[in-house]
Scaffold this motif. Structure first.
Motif: not given
Length: 571
Positions: A370-371, A389-390, A470, A472, A475
């Protein structure tokens, strides 16, 4: 062509001969061609014409001879004997050739002046089988049943020392329902227990494995311009290759209860395969070849239980019949790869001792990054820094701080643990209804994986659920981002339980009363409506659970629901 003769009382002889002949001769000429759009602009052009000729010829000769003898003593002891011999010979032969660059499309023969890319190929193969077999049947007053079979099979696919294999089988049964102590029973109408054991052989392998062969096209270059055609060894033969063996046990009981209203059949079976041909063995570099011939090394085991039920009952003018069957595959696993045999990983499957044959093999997932902080704190995936991320997060199984091929594990079983079906039919006066159901339970399939994840730069279609992928702004904890190369790796993310229960067929009908049908000058008239695949219960949301295994079948059209209506008239 065949002949059957009665030689004596109870003694018969049969002989037959068969010939299957296939002949094909195909000539295909492709002319030069130009494709233009509406404005006359050339959009596709083939400036070379070409000719290809293919000729193939195959045949099978088969002869079978059988001697039968039947004899009874005191109307209680009944014997049947059979001796037989069969021989089969197969021959396949053919060649093909092609040539390009003919001066005109009007000449469509090889002698017509083609000069470019000449090609010719051809080959032949022979196979032969010979079998001697016999059978003895005995029963005493239809109560005690016994059968013994013996085969001696020979195949040209094995060397002279191992060409023949001997395969016996035996079975026995006890018709308890014919015993006096069950006479007049209100529960058991009939009951039979039985058991069998046997060994059969398998020779469905390639030709000439037992004999050393050479590969062509491995030419030598002498100097700068001289090419010497040559052959060379690339695979070693296995002169000791022999029949694969399948040993089978079966124990069962057949029961008819309550005046044959309820019929029950139960079976327990075991299938043990041994001497299975296997090829994945380490090859020392000093041997100088890239392949070893298959060896009789591997083993497999299958066990299961089957149950069949059928119930029928009549209440006045109402009649019903309900049946069902279920199979529980209790065990399916590889038991041996031979001395020195290594696991075989092919695509997303593995052959490994102790697990089902060609089990799914891949990575265990642990959610979605996620980050960037999560990415930086996790093991490096596949030795790259492109994880973002993703992306899917994979488990570090060996805890070495790196995600690579060593972290793959068994992630699915391609064989169903349950197979079941049901049928039901009801009728009342002139109305009738019939339904058929089928299903499987606990079977895994890899869906949309191994390179099938829609990428951000692809123009082909993708399924609508990827709208919730996903991003930004979204999420997602379920779907990864598009464009992540590592997300295409085979993993538990793509494994789904394809269990389902489906109404395969439903039909409702009505028969016109006979008097009305006769007034209309008909013997019988029936109208009906029906459907196929009307109801499916499954956890799978986006694919047909009956899809076949492998390939890109996850993108094939599912089975259609089909509605039918009709009239059946008999005059």
């Amino acid at each position: 062509i065949g002949l059957s003769a009665k030689l004596a009382e109870g003694l018969f002889f049969e002989t037959s001969g068969n010939l299957n002949l296939n002949f094909g001769n195909i000539s295909n000429f492709s002319p030069t061609r130009t494709t233009r759009d509406w404005d006359g602009n050339i959009v596709n052009q083939s400036v070379l014409n070409s000719l290809s000729n293919d000729f193939n010829f195959s045949y099978r000769l088969m002869n079978e001879n059988i001697l039968r003898y039947a004899k009874s003593f005191d109307d209680s002891h009944n014997f049947n004997f059979m001796l037989g011999h069969s021989v089969i010979y197969d021959k396949v032969d053919g060649f093909s050739g092609s040539l390009q660059g003919f001066p005109t499309d009007n000449i469509q023969e090889f002698n017509g002046g083609g000069v470019l890319n000449p090609s010719v190929s051809g080959g032949a193969a022979e196979e032969a089988w010979q079998s001697f077999f016999g059978r003895v049947n005995y029963n005493y007053q239809e109560k005690y049943l016994f059968e013994f079979n013996l085969r001696r099979d020979g195949s040209s696919k094995f060397g002279p020392e191992n060409r023949y294999g001997t395969f016996p089988s035996v079975s026995a049964g006890w018709n308890i329902g014919r015993e006096s102590f069950l006479a007049g029973s209100e529960v058991f109408s009939d009951i039979k227990v039985r058991g069998s054991w046997g060994i059969s052989g398998n020779d469905r392998i390639g030709n000439y494995i037992f004999e050393q062969t050479y590969n062509t096209g491995l030419d030598y270059h002498i100097g700068q311009s001289t090419i010497v055609p040559a052959v060379a060894l690339t695979s070693l033969a296995n002169p000791s290759i022999r029949w694969e063996k399948i040993e089978q046990y079966n124990f069962g009981v057949d029961m008819a209860l309550f005046q044959n209203k309820l019929n029950v059949t139960m079976d327990y079976f075991t299938r043990i395969s041994s001497d299975i041909l296997y090829t994945n063995f380490p090859i020392p570099n000093s041997i100088g070849v890239t392949n070893l011939a298959a060896q009789n090394a591997a083993g497999m085991e299958n066990r299961g239980v089957e149950l069949n039920l059928n119930y029928r009952k009549t209440f006045g003018q109402f009649r019903m019949e309900i049946g069902g069957n279920v199979t529980r595959m209790a065990d399916n696993k590889v038991t041996s790869l031979g001395d020195g045999g290594e696991e075989t990983i092919s695509g997303n499957t593995i052959i490994r001792i102790g697990v089902p044959f060609q089990s799914y093999f891949g990575y265990q997932t642990e959610g979605i990054f996620q980050s960037q902080e999560e990415v930086d704190g996790a093991p490096v995936q596949f030795g790259s820094n492109i994880t973002a991320p993703g992306d899917i997060r994979y488990a570090d199984i060996n805890d070495d701080g790196v995600i690579n091929a060593d972290d793959r594990v068994i992630i699915g079983n391609p064989f169903p643990r349950w197979i079941y079906g049901a049928n039901a039919s009801f009728s009342y006066k002139n109305f009738d209804i019939t339904a058929i159901f089928q299903g499987i339970g606990r079977v895994d399939r890899i869906m949309n994986g191994n390179g099938q994840l829609p990428m951000a730069d692809e123009r082909n279609n993708a399924l609508s659920y990827w709208i919730d992928r996903w991003t930004p702004e979204n999420p997602s904890e379920v779907l990864p981002r598009l464009g992540g190369v590592n997300n295409q790796s085979t993993s538990t993310f793509y494994v789904e339980d394809m269990s389902f229960f489906r109404m395969k067929n439903l039909e409702i009908g009505y028969n016109l009363p006979k008097a009305i049908a006769q007034r209309l000058l008909m013997q019988r008239a029936r109208v009906f409506i029906g459907g196929q695949n009307l109801l499916t219960l499954t956890k799978v949301k986006n694919f047909d659970p009956e899809r076949q295994r492998g390939g890109n079948t996850d993108r094939q059209a599912p089975l259609y629901k089909v509605y039918t209506a009709g009239i059946n008239l008999k005059f």
